[in-house]
Design a protein around this motif. Structure first.
Motif, PDB file in Angstrom:
ATOM      1  N   LEU B  98      61.168  16.010  41.909  1.00  0.00           N
ATOM      2  CA  LEU B  98      58.757  16.121  41.276  1.00  0.00           C
ATOM      3  C   LEU B  98      58.713  15.347  42.411  1.00  0.00           C
ATOM      4  CD1 LEU B  98      58.440  15.589  37.271  1.00  0.00           C
ATOM      5  CD2 LEU B  98      58.030  17.544  38.794  1.00  0.00           C
ATOM      6  N   LEU B  99      58.619  13.936  42.810  1.00  0.00           N
ATOM      7  CA  LEU B  99      58.748  13.754  43.993  1.00  0.00           C
ATOM      8  C   LEU B  99      58.783  14.060  45.765  1.00  0.00           C
ATOM      9  CD1 LEU B  99      58.090  10.308  43.762  1.00  0.00           C
ATOM     10  CD2 LEU B  99      60.104   9.539  44.276  1.00  0.00           C
ATOM     11  N   VAL B 100      60.564  14.751  45.758  1.00  0.00           N
ATOM     12  CA  VAL B 100      60.353  16.069  46.796  1.00  0.00           C
ATOM     13  C   VAL B 100      58.804  16.656  46.757  1.00  0.00           C
ATOM     14  CG1 VAL B 100      61.337  17.531  47.762  1.00  0.00           C
ATOM     15  CG2 VAL B 100      62.431  15.551  46.813  1.00  0.00           C
ATOM     16  N   GLY B 101      58.860  17.712  45.478  1.00  0.00           N
ATOM     17  CA  GLY B 101      57.324  17.978  45.773  1.00  0.00           C
ATOM     18  C   GLY B 101      56.421  17.704  45.553  1.00  0.00           C
ATOM     19  N   ILE B 106      51.965  16.504  50.377  1.00  0.00           N
ATOM     20  CA  ILE B 106      51.289  15.284  51.161  1.00  0.00           C
ATOM     21  C   ILE B 106      51.346  15.097  52.376  1.00  0.00           C
ATOM     22  CG2 ILE B 106      50.256  13.677  51.203  1.00  0.00           C
ATOM     23  CD1 ILE B 106      50.782  12.761  48.479  1.00  0.00           C
ATOM     24  N   PHE B 107      52.842  15.064  53.193  1.00  0.00           N
ATOM     25  CA  PHE B 107      53.300  14.955  54.037  1.00  0.00           C
ATOM     26  C   PHE B 107      53.884  15.507  54.971  1.00  0.00           C
ATOM     27  CE2 PHE B 107      53.982  10.117  52.234  1.00  0.00           C
ATOM     28  CZ  PHE B 107      53.162  10.626  52.857  1.00  0.00           C
ATOM     29  N   GLY B 108      54.220  16.535  54.632  1.00  0.00           N
ATOM     30  CA  GLY B 108      54.499  18.898  54.754  1.00  0.00           C
ATOM     31  C   GLY B 108      53.299  19.340  55.779  1.00  0.00           C
ATOM     32  N   LEU B 109      52.246  19.397  54.405  1.00  0.00           N
ATOM     33  CA  LEU B 109      51.583  20.194  53.939  1.00  0.00           C
ATOM     34  C   LEU B 109      50.103  20.203  55.016  1.00  0.00           C
ATOM     35  CD1 LEU B 109      52.712  22.613  51.111  1.00  0.00           C
ATOM     36  CD2 LEU B 109      53.421  22.787  53.064  1.00  0.00           C
ATOM     37  N   LEU B 110      49.465  18.939  54.130  1.00  0.00           N
ATOM     38  CA  LEU B 110      48.695  18.490  54.367  1.00  0.00           C
ATOM     39  C   LEU B 110      48.008  17.368  55.578  1.00  0.00           C
ATOM     40  CD1 LEU B 110      47.272  17.176  50.932  1.00  0.00           C
ATOM     41  CD2 LEU B 110      47.016  19.303  52.070  1.00  0.00           C
ATOM     42  N   VAL B 244      60.419   7.660  56.442  1.00  0.00           N
ATOM     43  CA  VAL B 244      61.118   8.192  54.799  1.00  0.00           C
ATOM     44  C   VAL B 244      60.595   9.817  54.252  1.00  0.00           C
ATOM     45  CG1 VAL B 244      60.759   8.798  52.156  1.00  0.00           C
ATOM     46  CG2 VAL B 244      61.176   6.710  53.085  1.00  0.00           C
ATOM     47  N   PHE B 245      59.483  10.395  55.484  1.00  0.00           N
ATOM     48  CA  PHE B 245      58.769  11.404  55.317  1.00  0.00           C
ATOM     49  C   PHE B 245      58.400  12.030  57.392  1.00  0.00           C
ATOM     50  CE2 PHE B 245      55.830   8.018  53.203  1.00  0.00           C
ATOM     51  CZ  PHE B 245      55.229   8.012  54.344  1.00  0.00           C
TER      52      PHE B 245
END
Lengths: 265, 316
Positions: B98-101, B106-110, B244-245
């Motif tokens: 769930l955390l990955v999702g 947030i960070f990958g798409l937004l 982390v991201f």
């Protein structure tokens, strides 16, 4: 008296305590009653409220206590609430470092406290294993004694439930069974037997007698003078952190009871 | 201590002779035991002094003799972690997923912090799972002593057992997450590689780092409770600066700041894990040596630091 003639080395000390002082810190000890902020002007009230931010206090629980206890002795510790009995016991168990003075003890002490539960979230079975290992047993020894421990505690099927589901009496029984299974060199019991029922109390008295026959020393803190009379042959009387009397059970308990009567008269 | 005459009469039958309370008190006065006298007595009886810190070598030996306690304590606590809800152990896997999702959202798409990475999902998943282990180990490690005060107050054993077992507990709790990670990595398109075998080594070095930090924090928090409140803040801060991201070199360049960010222990743990699992990051000596040095240095100095507080744990 009692086990002293049975124990082979009853004349050698098992606990030596010299000039013991214990001061400890209590958190969240802010005194509600002393807060007089209501009568003060606003500014002072704010300052006064700012003052005890930490609400930490020092408690001088044990003051200059000295005694020597021999192998096979059963020693009762009596005194009013807050007289430093439990703190003294924890110091002899090596669980609380002395602020001043020194304590020596033979081998493994095992303390049985009021909050008998070790790890509330875990089952009784896991607590048996962990408690046994912490007392210095090997995993194989704990497994060997497991059935005996559970049997003695008389908690039956509850052993597979988390200890948070136990009544205080059940927790105390299991802890007593664990603590005595390791044949401790020094067994300390802090009011823990008070929560057990009559039948369990009788069984634990037998177990204590058995432990003393193995030349182990027993300390018993209790508010029940009857329990002290029954199990102990020597009594330490604590008053406001000081040791006021140290002698045969009969004499010290009687003097203690008389001091009560005088206080209430 | 004088007794009224009526009470004395009661007592006569037992004591056989009339005596005043003063006599009883006098006879039973506690022994006045001088320090030298007591020490000599204790020495003669072969007693061990309590509340005294053993030597470092003796301490390590003592801790080793309690290894079974470490294991049983850790495995029992790890199992109990997810027991108090219906899905139980399944949460050990569901939570990180769930955390990955949410991080991907947030960070990958937004926010699009995927710069410098060719396989962002793998990059992010490794970051979250590996950092998650450190984060939980550090927070739990800081409370290793104060959080298990019941044990500390009841039983005498070398207290270093507690930070060690808490770190091991967090490792065990995270094992399902690492298993999920090993399933996800090929699914994200990473080619199989023998380098994957280095992932457990990376986790081992990371565990040493976590243990070292747990030693330091457990003693600090025991000495000053309030510091426990700062630990989660520090961990959160670390989460945002440790890569982390996002890729540190891509966003922070190659200057001193970037090197500091990249070689601090928590970031190094993620770098070694990514080098073991991702095609984009070839193995580099720099990060593995840095991880090993951090692990050994933190663990050893942490143990010494923790040992110096032995005898004070649980005293308040």
């Amino acid at each position: 008296m009692g086990a002293t003639d049975v124990a082979p080395d009853a004349t050698t000390p098992s606990v030596v305590c010299s000039g013991l002082d214990i001061v400890y810190t209590v958190f969240g000890a802010k005194q509600k009653g002393t807060d007089t902020g209501g009568e003060l002007p606003l500014v002072e009230r704010l300052l006064a409220r700012r003052n005890p931010v930490s609400s930490v206090r020092k408690v001088h629980a044990v003051k200059d206590v000295s005694f020597v206890v021999n192998h096979g002795e059963a020693v009762g510790i009596i005194g009013r609430n807050g007289s430093g009995k439990s703190t003294l016991l924890r110091a002899i168990a090596g669980l609380m470092p002395p602020t001043n003075g020194r304590v020596w003890a033979a081998g493994r002490p095992s303390l049985l406290g009021v909050n008998a539960v070790l790890l509330t979230g875990l089952t009784g079975a896991k607590n048996v294993m962990i408690g046994g290992l912490a007392l210095g047993l090997t995993p194989a020894q704990v497994r060997d004694r497991y059935a005996g421990i559970v049997d003695f505690s008389g908690i039956g099927d509850f052993v597979d439930l988390p200890m948070s589901a136990y009544s205080s009496g059940m927790g105390a029984r299991l802890r007593f069974a664990i603590s005595t299974a390791a044949a401790p060199d020094i067994l300390m019991i802090d009011e823990a037997l008070a929560t057990g029922d009559a039948e369990f109390q009788a069984r634990s008295r037998d177990r204590i007698a058995e432990i003393r026959r193995d030349a182990s020393t027993v300390f018993l803190v209790s508010h029940s003078n009857a329990a002290i009379r029954e199990s102990c042959d020597r009594v330490l009387w604590m008053e406001q952190g000081r040791l006021v009397m140290d002698g045969p059970t009969d004499e010290v308990v009687r003097a203690y009871e008389q001091s009560h009567r005088k206080a209430t008269a | 201590m004088t007794i009224g005459s009526d009470q004395v009469v009661q007592d006569v039958q037992d004591v056989q002779e009339v005596e005043s309370g003063e006599d009883v008190a006098e006879r039973n006065r506690p022994v006045a035991l001088g320090p030298e006298e007591a020490a000599a007595l204790a020495r003669a009886a072969g007693l061990e002094e309590l509340g005294v810190r053993p030597g470092l070598r003796g301490y390590v030996r003592e801790v080793w003799s309690y290894r079974h306690l470490v294991w049983h304590l850790s495995s029992a606590q790890a199992w109990a972690t997810n027991q108090n809800n219906y899905l139980g152990q399944l949460w050990a896997v569901l939570n990180p997923l769930l955390l990955v999702g949410s991080y991907y959202l947030i960070f990958g798409l937004l926010l699009k912090t995927r710069g410098g990475t060719s396989n962002y999902i793998a990059f992010l998943t490794i970051g979250i799972f590996v950092f998650g282990y450190s984060a939980s180990a550090i927070i739990a490690g800081s409370r290793a002593v104060v959080g298990q005060i019941g044990l500390v107050r009841a039983l005498r054993f070398p207290r270093a057992v507690l930070p060690i077992s808490v770190t091991l507990t967090q490792f065990l709790v995270n094992v399902p997450a690492f298993a999920v990670l090993m399933v996800m990595i090929p699914l994200t398109g990473e080619p199989f590689s023998p380098h994957w075998l280095l992932f457990p080594v990376a986790l081992l070095l990371q565990s040493l780092i976590n243990l070292g930090l747990a030693f330091f924090l457990a003693r600090l928090v025991n000495a000053a409770r309030d510091s426990a409140n700062l630990v989660p803040v520090g961990v959160r801060l670390a989460r945002y600066v440790s890569g982390v991201f996002f890729s540190i070199p891509h966003y922070a360049g190659h200057g001193l700041v970037s090197a500091l960010l990249l070689y601090q222990p928590l970031a190094v743990s993620m770098t070694t894990a990514r080098e073991a699992l991702m095609d984009q990051y070839p193995l580099t000596w720099g990060s593995w040596v840095a991880a090993a040095v951090w692990g050994v240095v933190l663990c050893a100095s942490g143990l010494v630091f923790f040992w110096r507080g032995e005898g004070r744990y649980g005293s308040n």
